[in-house]
Design a protein around this motif. Structure first.
Motif, PDB file in Angstrom:
ATOM      1  N   GLN A  41       0.871  -1.217  -0.068  1.00 24.15           N
ATOM      2  CA  GLN A  41       0.053  -0.007  -0.043  1.00 24.15           C
ATOM      3  C   GLN A  41       0.884   1.355   0.106  1.00 24.15           C
ATOM      4  O   GLN A  41       0.374   2.498   0.098  1.00 24.15           O
ATOM      5  CB  GLN A  41      -0.843  -0.056   1.434  1.00 24.15           C
ATOM      6  CG  GLN A  41      -1.852  -1.002   1.194  1.00 24.15           C
ATOM      7  CD  GLN A  41      -2.493  -1.203   2.621  1.00 24.15           C
ATOM      8  OE1 GLN A  41      -3.349  -0.042   2.819  1.00 24.15           O
ATOM      9  NE2 GLN A  41      -2.649  -2.275   3.363  1.00 24.15           N
ATOM     10  N   TRP A  42       2.329   1.137   0.004  1.00 21.99           N
ATOM     11  CA  TRP A  42       3.151   2.329   0.048  1.00 21.99           C
ATOM     12  C   TRP A  42       2.582   3.239  -1.187  1.00 21.99           C
ATOM     13  O   TRP A  42       2.575   2.890  -2.256  1.00 21.99           O
ATOM     14  CB  TRP A  42       4.630   1.889  -0.153  1.00 21.99           C
ATOM     15  CG  TRP A  42       5.516   3.185   0.187  1.00 21.99           C
ATOM     16  CD1 TRP A  42       5.941   3.940  -0.633  1.00 21.99           C
ATOM     17  CD2 TRP A  42       5.858   3.505   1.535  1.00 21.99           C
ATOM     18  NE1 TRP A  42       6.787   4.896   0.138  1.00 21.99           N
ATOM     19  CE2 TRP A  42       6.651   4.482   1.539  1.00 21.99           C
ATOM     20  CE3 TRP A  42       5.577   3.041   2.617  1.00 21.99           C
ATOM     21  CZ2 TRP A  42       7.334   5.192   2.327  1.00 21.99           C
ATOM     22  CZ3 TRP A  42       6.030   3.380   3.913  1.00 21.99           C
ATOM     23  CH2 TRP A  42       6.922   4.718   3.834  1.00 21.99           C
ATOM     24  N   PRO A  43       2.521   4.513  -0.718  1.00 20.99           N
ATOM     25  CA  PRO A  43       2.245   5.693  -1.788  1.00 20.99           C
ATOM     26  C   PRO A  43       2.956   5.572  -3.009  1.00 20.99           C
ATOM     27  O   PRO A  43       4.453   5.936  -2.672  1.00 20.99           O
ATOM     28  CB  PRO A  43       2.049   6.799  -1.049  1.00 20.99           C
ATOM     29  CG  PRO A  43       1.937   6.287   0.405  1.00 20.99           C
ATOM     30  CD  PRO A  43       2.711   5.089   0.610  1.00 20.99           C
ATOM     31  N   VAL A  47       8.964   9.321  -2.615  1.00 23.07           N
ATOM     32  CA  VAL A  47      10.395   8.914  -2.779  1.00 23.07           C
ATOM     33  C   VAL A  47      11.083   8.011  -1.838  1.00 23.07           C
ATOM     34  O   VAL A  47      10.676   7.982  -0.846  1.00 23.07           O
ATOM     35  CB  VAL A  47      11.236  10.204  -3.285  1.00 23.07           C
ATOM     36  CG1 VAL A  47      12.482   9.629  -3.711  1.00 23.07           C
ATOM     37  CG2 VAL A  47      10.282  11.057  -4.195  1.00 23.07           C
ATOM     38  N   SER A  48      11.813   6.950  -2.303  1.00 24.14           N
ATOM     39  CA  SER A  48      12.462   6.407  -1.093  1.00 24.14           C
ATOM     40  C   SER A  48      11.598   5.542  -0.206  1.00 24.14           C
ATOM     41  O   SER A  48      11.951   5.301   0.716  1.00 24.14           O
ATOM     42  CB  SER A  48      13.701   7.063  -0.353  1.00 24.14           C
ATOM     43  OG  SER A  48      12.962   8.095   0.548  1.00 24.14           O
ATOM     44  N   GLY A  49      10.899   4.811  -0.909  1.00 21.04           N
ATOM     45  CA  GLY A  49      10.039   3.713  -0.121  1.00 21.04           C
ATOM     46  C   GLY A  49      10.763   2.363   0.230  1.00 21.04           C
ATOM     47  O   GLY A  49      12.082   2.446  -0.461  1.00 21.04           O
ATOM     48  N   PRO A  50      10.173   1.669   1.234  1.00 21.16           N
ATOM     49  CA  PRO A  50      10.905   0.404   1.315  1.00 21.16           C
ATOM     50  C   PRO A  50      10.877  -0.454   0.309  1.00 21.16           C
ATOM     51  O   PRO A  50       9.666  -0.651  -0.616  1.00 21.16           O
ATOM     52  CB  PRO A  50      10.102  -0.061   2.651  1.00 21.16           C
ATOM     53  CG  PRO A  50       8.813   0.475   2.345  1.00 21.16           C
ATOM     54  CD  PRO A  50       8.955   1.722   1.913  1.00 21.16           C
ATOM     55  N   MET A  51      11.922  -1.394   0.134  1.00 21.74           N
ATOM     56  CA  MET A  51      12.037  -2.320  -1.072  1.00 21.74           C
ATOM     57  C   MET A  51      11.562  -3.648  -0.437  1.00 21.74           C
ATOM     58  O   MET A  51      10.980  -4.435  -1.279  1.00 21.74           O
ATOM     59  CB  MET A  51      13.066  -2.305  -1.594  1.00 21.74           C
ATOM     60  CG  MET A  51      13.771  -0.902  -2.145  1.00 21.74           C
ATOM     61  SD  MET A  51      12.646  -0.224  -3.218  1.00 21.74           S
ATOM     62  CE  MET A  51      12.992  -1.689  -4.738  1.00 21.74           C
ATOM     63  N   GLN A  93      14.160   2.149   6.957  1.00 19.98           N
ATOM     64  CA  GLN A  93      15.615   2.127   6.853  1.00 19.98           C
ATOM     65  C   GLN A  93      16.283   1.800   5.513  1.00 19.98           C
ATOM     66  O   GLN A  93      16.162   0.575   5.232  1.00 19.98           O
ATOM     67  CB  GLN A  93      16.099   0.901   7.787  1.00 19.98           C
ATOM     68  CG  GLN A  93      17.562   0.957   8.052  1.00 19.98           C
ATOM     69  CD  GLN A  93      17.989  -0.168   9.317  1.00 19.98           C
ATOM     70  OE1 GLN A  93      17.330  -0.627   9.949  1.00 19.98           O
ATOM     71  NE2 GLN A  93      19.123  -0.727   9.026  1.00 19.98           N
ATOM     72  N   PRO A  94      16.743   2.561   4.755  1.00 10.73           N
ATOM     73  CA  PRO A  94      17.124   2.503   3.521  1.00 10.73           C
ATOM     74  C   PRO A  94      18.396   1.524   3.554  1.00 10.73           C
ATOM     75  O   PRO A  94      19.123   1.574   4.314  1.00 10.73           O
ATOM     76  CB  PRO A  94      17.555   4.000   3.127  1.00 10.73           C
ATOM     77  CG  PRO A  94      17.678   4.703   4.289  1.00 10.73           C
ATOM     78  CD  PRO A  94      16.917   4.102   5.428  1.00 10.73           C
ATOM     79  N   PRO A  95      18.206   0.464   2.471  1.00 13.78           N
ATOM     80  CA  PRO A  95      19.401  -0.457   2.391  1.00 13.78           C
ATOM     81  C   PRO A  95      20.984   0.471   2.165  1.00 13.78           C
ATOM     82  O   PRO A  95      21.779  -0.321   2.491  1.00 13.78           O
ATOM     83  CB  PRO A  95      18.977  -1.046   1.234  1.00 13.78           C
ATOM     84  CG  PRO A  95      17.811  -0.619   0.571  1.00 13.78           C
ATOM     85  CD  PRO A  95      17.251   0.687   1.528  1.00 13.78           C
ATOM     86  N   ALA A  96      20.760   1.541   1.485  1.00 10.11           N
ATOM     87  CA  ALA A  96      21.978   2.138   1.111  1.00 10.11           C
ATOM     88  C   ALA A  96      22.763   2.298   2.564  1.00 10.11           C
ATOM     89  O   ALA A  96      23.962   2.266   2.544  1.00 10.11           O
ATOM     90  CB  ALA A  96      21.804   3.323   0.475  1.00 10.11           C
TER      91      ALA A  96
END
Length: 111
Positions: A41-43, A47-51, A93-96
């Motif tokens: 459901q992520w909009p 930008v930079s949503g979870p993967m 928490q971004p994977p980068a």
């Protein structure tokens, strides 16, 4: 009556103050399943949503929820009102970030 109590209305508060939901979930739903629902459901405009599920942290009543726990196990008797909506905070928490830590560790090992 117990069927109604076995359902929880949950909305997910994103860091920008917007919400996903509320949506009804059975008390037996795992936290990992909640995270999968958030991913679905992520909009799209954000930008930079979870993967993956690993990129999402859910916080309820000040505690980070573990993937293997159920919604019923994570209920807070002080915060959950019967028939009310429970708000869970979503932190991505971004994977980068993890890759950056690995690079720093690699550099430290070569020194």
């Amino acid at each position: 009556m117990s069927g109604v109590q076995d359902q929880l209305e949950i909305k997910f508060r994103l860091t920008d103050g917007s919400d996903i939901g509320p949506k009804s979930f059975p008390a037996a739903t795992s936290v990992a399943t909640l995270k999968e629902s958030i991913l679905a459901q992520w909009p799209k405009e954000k930008v930079s949503g979870p993967m993956t599920v690993k990129d999402v942290k859910l916080i309820s009543a000040g505690k980070i929820l573990e993937n293997n726990r159920t919604v019923g196990e994570c209920r807070s008797p002080l915060c959950d009102i019967p028939g009310g909506v429970t708000t869970m905070h979503v932190v991505v928490q971004p994977p980068a970030l993890e890759k950056g830590i690995g690079i720093v560790q690699d550099i430290a090992q070569t020194i």
